[in-house]
Design a protein around this motif. Sequence first.
Motif, mmCIF file in Angstrom:
data_model
loop_
_atom_site.group_PDB
_atom_site.id
_atom_site.type_symbol
_atom_site.label_atom_id
_atom_site.label_comp_id
_atom_site.label_asym_id
_atom_site.label_seq_id
_atom_site.Cartn_x
_atom_site.Cartn_y
_atom_site.Cartn_z
ATOM 1 N N TYR A 15 -6.695 0.583 6.585
ATOM 2 C CA TYR A 15 -7.263 1.855 7.029
ATOM 3 C C TYR A 15 -6.948 2.090 8.509
ATOM 4 O O TYR A 15 -6.450 3.150 8.892
ATOM 5 N N ASP A 18 -3.069 2.507 9.091
ATOM 6 C CA ASP A 18 -2.486 3.751 8.590
ATOM 7 C C ASP A 18 -3.113 4.995 9.207
ATOM 8 O O ASP A 18 -2.456 6.021 9.350
ATOM 9 N N THR A 19 -4.366 4.908 9.602
ATOM 10 C CA THR A 19 -5.027 6.074 10.192
ATOM 11 C C THR A 19 -4.689 6.233 11.670
ATOM 12 O O THR A 19 -4.330 7.313 12.117
ATOM 13 N N GLN A 24 -0.320 8.481 8.739
ATOM 14 C CA GLN A 24 0.340 9.118 7.608
ATOM 15 C C GLN A 24 -0.497 9.100 6.343
ATOM 16 O O GLN A 24 -0.575 10.089 5.651
ATOM 17 N N GLY A 25 -1.038 7.963 5.995
ATOM 18 C CA GLY A 25 -1.729 7.813 4.730
ATOM 19 C C GLY A 25 -0.813 7.350 3.616
ATOM 20 O O GLY A 25 -1.273 6.886 2.579
ATOM 21 N N LEU A 29 -1.754 4.640 0.700
ATOM 22 C CA LEU A 29 -1.736 5.219 -0.641
ATOM 23 C C LEU A 29 -0.870 4.376 -1.582
ATOM 24 O O LEU A 29 -1.304 4.005 -2.674
ATOM 25 N N ILE A 69 -8.430 4.391 0.220
ATOM 26 C CA ILE A 69 -7.528 5.536 0.061
ATOM 27 C C ILE A 69 -8.262 6.829 0.414
ATOM 28 O O ILE A 69 -7.725 7.689 1.120
ATOM 29 N N ILE A 70 -9.498 6.960 -0.063
ATOM 30 C CA ILE A 70 -10.292 8.152 0.254
ATOM 31 C C ILE A 70 -10.547 8.247 1.761
ATOM 32 O O ILE A 70 -10.426 9.321 2.354
ATOM 33 N N SER A 73 -7.280 9.246 3.599
ATOM 34 C CA SER A 73 -6.989 10.657 3.345
ATOM 35 C C SER A 73 -7.939 11.567 4.114
ATOM 36 O O SER A 73 -7.513 12.553 4.718
ATOM 37 N N THR A 76 -7.144 11.380 7.924
ATOM 38 C CA THR A 76 -5.911 12.107 8.239
ATOM 39 C C THR A 76 -6.165 13.604 8.232
ATOM 40 O O THR A 76 -5.732 14.332 9.132
ATOM 41 N N ARG A 77 -6.890 14.080 7.239
ATOM 42 C CA ARG A 77 -7.226 15.503 7.167
ATOM 43 C C ARG A 77 -8.104 15.909 8.359
ATOM 44 O O ARG A 77 -7.898 16.951 8.973
#
Length: 166
Positions: A15, A18-19, A24-25, A29, A69-70, A73, A76-77
Amino acid sequence: MKYIIINIFVAIFLYLLDTFYFNQGIFSLLLGFLVISVFLILTVIALVRKNKYLVMTRIAVIVIYILMIIAVSGSTRFFNNLALTRAEKLIKACNDYRVKYEKFPDKLEDLAPEFIPSIPSAKPVFFEPKFNYISEKDNHVIWYVVLPPFYRAFYCLEKGTWSYLD
């Protein structure tokens, strides 16, 4: 239990990596779906063997990676929405500068502290966290990285429009 704790730490590491680093995520993922797929197969095998402990442990690992994953995501959003909000403040400051000086600024730093307290970063991430600015005779553009390494958002101050480059 030790097995679950190790997977929690791995998921937290993925997490954070990647965050805040890759931003990117994609990495989380792909790796998350790989781990989930493998553990679904292992869970079915444990069900066939009627080993309740292994079934519960493997389901817990699957849940850990689904939550990771949640979280990636969502983060990132959230960071992309934050960058857009901050970009809108910069755009307003640039337009205010133009009203006062009858031209757009030569660099973003010209906005602070008169029109904006300081120039914010686009996102709190490692890779390309800042806003960039192109200042040419009839072309002034604020841009930032939406999804590294290539997906970028551009705002043309003269046209008042967003465009995207992948």
